[in-house]
Design a protein around this motif. Structure first.
Motif, mmCIF file in Angstrom:
data_model
loop_
_atom_site.group_PDB
_atom_site.id
_atom_site.type_symbol
_atom_site.label_atom_id
_atom_site.label_comp_id
_atom_site.label_asym_id
_atom_site.label_seq_id
_atom_site.Cartn_x
_atom_site.Cartn_y
_atom_site.Cartn_z
ATOM 1 N N LYS A 70 2.518 2.158 -3.411
ATOM 2 C CA LYS A 70 1.628 2.795 -4.390
ATOM 3 C C LYS A 70 1.577 4.312 -4.222
ATOM 4 C CE LYS A 70 -1.605 -0.974 -4.714
ATOM 5 N NZ LYS A 70 -2.715 -1.429 -3.914
ATOM 6 N N LYS A 71 1.947 4.810 -3.046
ATOM 7 C CA LYS A 71 1.742 6.223 -2.758
ATOM 8 C C LYS A 71 3.025 7.039 -2.617
ATOM 9 C CE LYS A 71 -2.636 6.507 -2.974
ATOM 10 N NZ LYS A 71 -3.569 6.828 -1.933
ATOM 11 N N ASP A 106 0.832 -1.209 0.000
ATOM 12 C CA ASP A 106 0.000 0.000 0.000
ATOM 13 C C ASP A 106 0.864 1.256 0.000
ATOM 14 O OD1 ASP A 106 -2.446 -1.272 -0.075
ATOM 15 O OD2 ASP A 106 -2.535 -1.486 2.114
ATOM 16 N N VAL A 107 1.973 1.211 0.744
ATOM 17 C CA VAL A 107 2.871 2.362 0.818
ATOM 18 C C VAL A 107 3.522 2.590 -0.549
ATOM 19 C CG1 VAL A 107 4.901 3.337 1.934
ATOM 20 C CG2 VAL A 107 3.313 1.922 3.265
ATOM 21 N N ALA A 134 4.030 5.079 6.774
ATOM 22 C CA ALA A 134 4.494 5.831 5.603
ATOM 23 C C ALA A 134 3.363 5.892 4.572
ATOM 24 C CB ALA A 134 5.717 5.139 4.990
#
Lengths: 489, 280
Positions: free
Chosen positions: B26-27, B23-24, B86
């Motif tokens: 991706k951002k 998930d991190v 993060a």
């Protein structure tokens, strides 16, 4: 099936009434003030079973109980007190938990004197109120220490999914209510542990952390899933939760997280901390156990805490426990205007905190290494009432004096943290950046609810929990009807 | 919890860790950082995000062992789990400025990579300079060279590249007639101060990535407050990227030194324990 109204509508016999009127409140045992001002163990030690039952018998079982009206979450107080009198302790806890997911917490940190206990009929008759908070704490503690547990009850899964942002008191309340109804609940928390202000803000001596974790474990048993280290707005947004992650509704309970400083000369000197920093280092990171825990906290000799709220009391009592020879509480108004609970002020006084009321810092003086060494203060007097209805403090010219300090904790309030709201388009805010909600906790953004400090500004644990209950009911209704107002005011 | 995929010591005392965090990944954007917590007793350690791979779902960090918590992080092995929060901080300001100079030192040699890459992708001519005390402490040269138009090295002892610091090379290039539209500088506080001052002297606007003390890193505690251009800024939410010419470096040094005696005490207290060297 057990009759859930077993204790509803009970009345006292004339003899019982006479005894209740003649009785006086049972004090809770406390650690000695000198001893406790040097340790982090809990100050209040709790009721014994016998004392609890004696205290519960003092309830007059009023047909129209003022205490319930005074409770932000409307706990059925006479019913749970009756259950205690009968020795039916688990049932007492069950009754409390119908309305309050965190009784061990609120029993300790609620300002009962202005809520339930303030509305007690005894008080109206100039007697001491029933120790409702102490008894709430008692039923929760008894179960925690006992092998007999309250069974976990949840409804059949509904297939609906709700995300809660922030594992503080309001978020945990929403989680409990929705999990009980069978919804799939996910709680996202920015820090590494659950509890929000219960973990980073309120110190161990007022609220032992193990009982926060115990309540969270209860929620886990009800199927609530916790995700730590998730800063919503950064790792994913509220829109992504609604559109991509399959959530039917989102509750925002992110708290008021931005510390206010006074913007006076020298405020960036070493040894000057926001209350948030000081308390987070001490409570979440366990700085008082440094070096067993890695995060240090500065142990000042002469520590001044600026402010007069509960957070200021927590900070100054922490400073004392960290070994301060002089712990000063510097407040610009007088004692009667202090927003802190009476009990906290009283405890601080007992522990040897030195109060400088009607005093305001005007600048800090540092040494060549950038450490604070003294603060210049000015004395204040009270003038006309201001917006808050309290008399405005006005500086007295020529009354400046200097106080030697090597640590200062600034506890003059917090404002809304824009981290989440900035990343959420369509969310209407007021001019203080607080989220605007209606009487069902609905925001201007469909499917998004909010409550607690991000809506109210800094308030109390129980008001945040009250918001949580309202929003949980609002979420249930929305999941049922899908209706959303055009405008939220 | 996030699983460690690989951990290696790139050069003495600089560790590279690849962490599973889909998930991190991706951002992440250039300029972002993470909070890493090795275990229950540890501090919350802020570390620049040095790379990410959306497809593999991983995030890379570099760190130095400087205190107890980073010592524990350095002793982790692949497969261990740590807490990671993060991405944090504001995204770096990247545009096509023309010719840019990028300076990396210390952990910044590793962590400056996303900025080099993004500047290149934005169409800049990227001149990268990395510095270390000696050749054996330099790393990542080939990786950075791939996305840079030119790469230079500087060592204090002259064992590789120019003898001196990154700013020595920067000055030599400008003296030789090169023009830079912007400078991006990442490394320890002292390195950033030196290079930012040189950039200012040479008339180059610079960006630095401040690394003050942090606790929560979401704007809640205010320990990371810095004076930038006469205003108090929170590095965690207003930064970490700031204009190098505006930073009050003296204050940053003083504030960063607040817990040095504590750190030393804790390091001595824990070192034997953690490294099982028998004790006394």
């Amino acid at each position: 099936m057990e009759d859930i109204y077993k204790y509803a509508g009970k009345r006292l016999t004339p003899d019982e009434m006479k005894a209740a009127i003649a009785s006086s409140r049972h004090a809770m045992t406390e650690q000695d003030a000198i001893v406790r001002s040097r340790n982090f163990e809990e100050v209040n030690l709790g009721y014994s079973i016998e004392t609890a039952q004696e205290e519960a018998k003092r309830c007059l079982l009023c047909p129209v109980p003022g205490c319930v009206q005074g409770c932000p979450v409307r706990i059925k107080i006479p019913e749970f007190l009756s259950a205690i009198v009968e020795g039916d302790f688990l049932e007492a806890l069950r009754i409390v938990k119908e309305d309050n997911a965190l009784p061990a917490v609120t029993g300790r940190v609620c300002p009962q004197e202005i809520q339930c206990e303030g509305k007690c009929t005894h008080v109206k008759a100039k007697r001491e109120s029933v120790g409702i908070g102490h008894l709430e704490r008692f039923v929760a503690d008894l179960e925690r220490y006992s092998s007999e547990k309250l069974p976990v009850e949840t409804a059949e899964p509904t297939g609906r999914k709700v995300a809660i942002v922030g594992a503080g008191p309001s978020g945990l309340t929403v989680a409990a209510d929705l999990a009980r109804s069978g919804h799939e609940v996910h709680v996202y928390e920015a820090l590494q542990k659950p509890g929000g202000v219960l973990i980073y803000g309120i110190p161990e001596f007022r609220l032992p952390k193990e009982l926060v974790f115990y309540e969270v474990d209860n929620l886990k048993q009800m199927g609530v899933q916790f995700h730590y280290n998730h800063v919503i707005g950064r790792i994913f947004t509220v829109d992504e939760m609604l559109d991509e992650r399959g959530f039917d509704a989102v509750y925002l309970g992110v708290g008021a997280g931005l510390p206010r400083f006074m913007n006076i000369e020298g405020e960036s000197l070493n040894g000057i901390f926001s209350a948030n920093e000081y308390l987070t280092r001490n409570n979440l990171m366990k700085g008082y156990e440094f070096p067993t825990y890695d995060t240090p906290i500065y142990r000042g000799r002469n520590v001044a805490v600026i402010g007069g709220g509960n957070v200021a009391m927590d900070s100054v009592r922490t400073a004392k426990r960290l070994g301060a020879e002089n712990a000063y509480l510097v407040y610009r108004r007088s004692r009667v205007e202090m927003p802190a609970r009476d009990e906290e002020i009283h405890h601080a006084e007992e522990e040897g905190v030195e109060f400088h009321n009607l005093t305001n810092p005007i600048r800090y003086l540092g040494d060549e290494n950038g450490w604070v060494r003294a603060m210049e203060c000015i004395q204040m007097e009270l003038g006309e009432p201001d917006d808050s209805g309290r008399r405005r403090p006005v500086p007295i010219e020529g009354s400046e004096f200097t106080l030697d300090v090597d640590a200062v904790v600034v506890s003059v309030g917090t404002s809304a943290n824009p981290l989440l709201t900035k990343s959420t388009p369509g969310l209407e805010l007021n001019r203080w950046n607080n989220i605007i909600v209606d009487d069902k906790g609905r925001t201007s953004k469909k499917g998004v609810f909010s409550g607690g400090d991000i809506v109210r500004g800094a308030a109390t644990v129980i008001l945040a929990m009250g918001d949580g209950r309202v929003a949980a009911a609002g979420i249930e209704e929305y999941l049922e009807t899908g209706e959303w107002p055009d405008k939220v005011e | 919890m996030n699983r460690i995929i690989t951990i290696e010591e790139e050069v003495p005392n600089v560790h590279k860790m690849v962490i599973d965090a889909p998930d991190v990944a991706k951002k992440c954007k250039p300029g972002h950082f993470a909070i890493v917590i090795p275990d229950e007793q540890s501090e919350r350690i802020p570390l620049s995000i040095a790379d990410w791979d959306e497809d593999a779902g991983t995030v890379t960090i570099y760190f130095l062992e400087v205190g107890v918590s980073t010592m524990k992080l350095a002793r982790k092995v692949a497969g261990d789990e740590i807490d990671m929060m993060a991405p944090l901080g504001r995204e770096s300001e990247i545009d096509n400025y023309g010719t840019v100079v990028v300076c990396g030192g210390c952990y910044g040699v590793g962590a400056i990579y996303p900025i080099v890459k993004a500047l290149k992708e934005a169409g800049n001519t990227v001149v990268t300079i990395i510095e270390a005390r000696a050749k054996y402490l330099l790393y990542n040269e080939e990786v950075l060279a791939r996305d840079s138009d030119e790469i230079y090295t500087a060592t204090s002892d002259g064992s590789h590249g120019t003898k001196g610091k990154a700013q020595t090379v920067m000055k030599d290039l400008v003296d030789g007639g090169r023009h830079f539209d912007r400078a991006y500088i990442m490394g320890c506080t002292f390195m950033m101060m030196r290079n930012a001052r040189m950039a200012k002297e040479l008339g180059i606007p610079s960006k630095v990535y401040l690394n003050p003390l942090m606790v929560d890193a979401t704007g809640m505690c205010g320990v990371c407050r810095c004076d930038v251009g006469g205003e108090t800024k929170f590095a965690c939410v207003d930064g970490p990227e700031f204009d190098g010419a505006d930073v009050d470096w003296e204050q940053l040094f003083k504030r960063s030194a607040q817990y040095v005696p504590h750190q030393t005490l804790a390091y001595q207290h824990k070192k034997c324990d953690i490294d099982h060297c028998g004790g006394v």
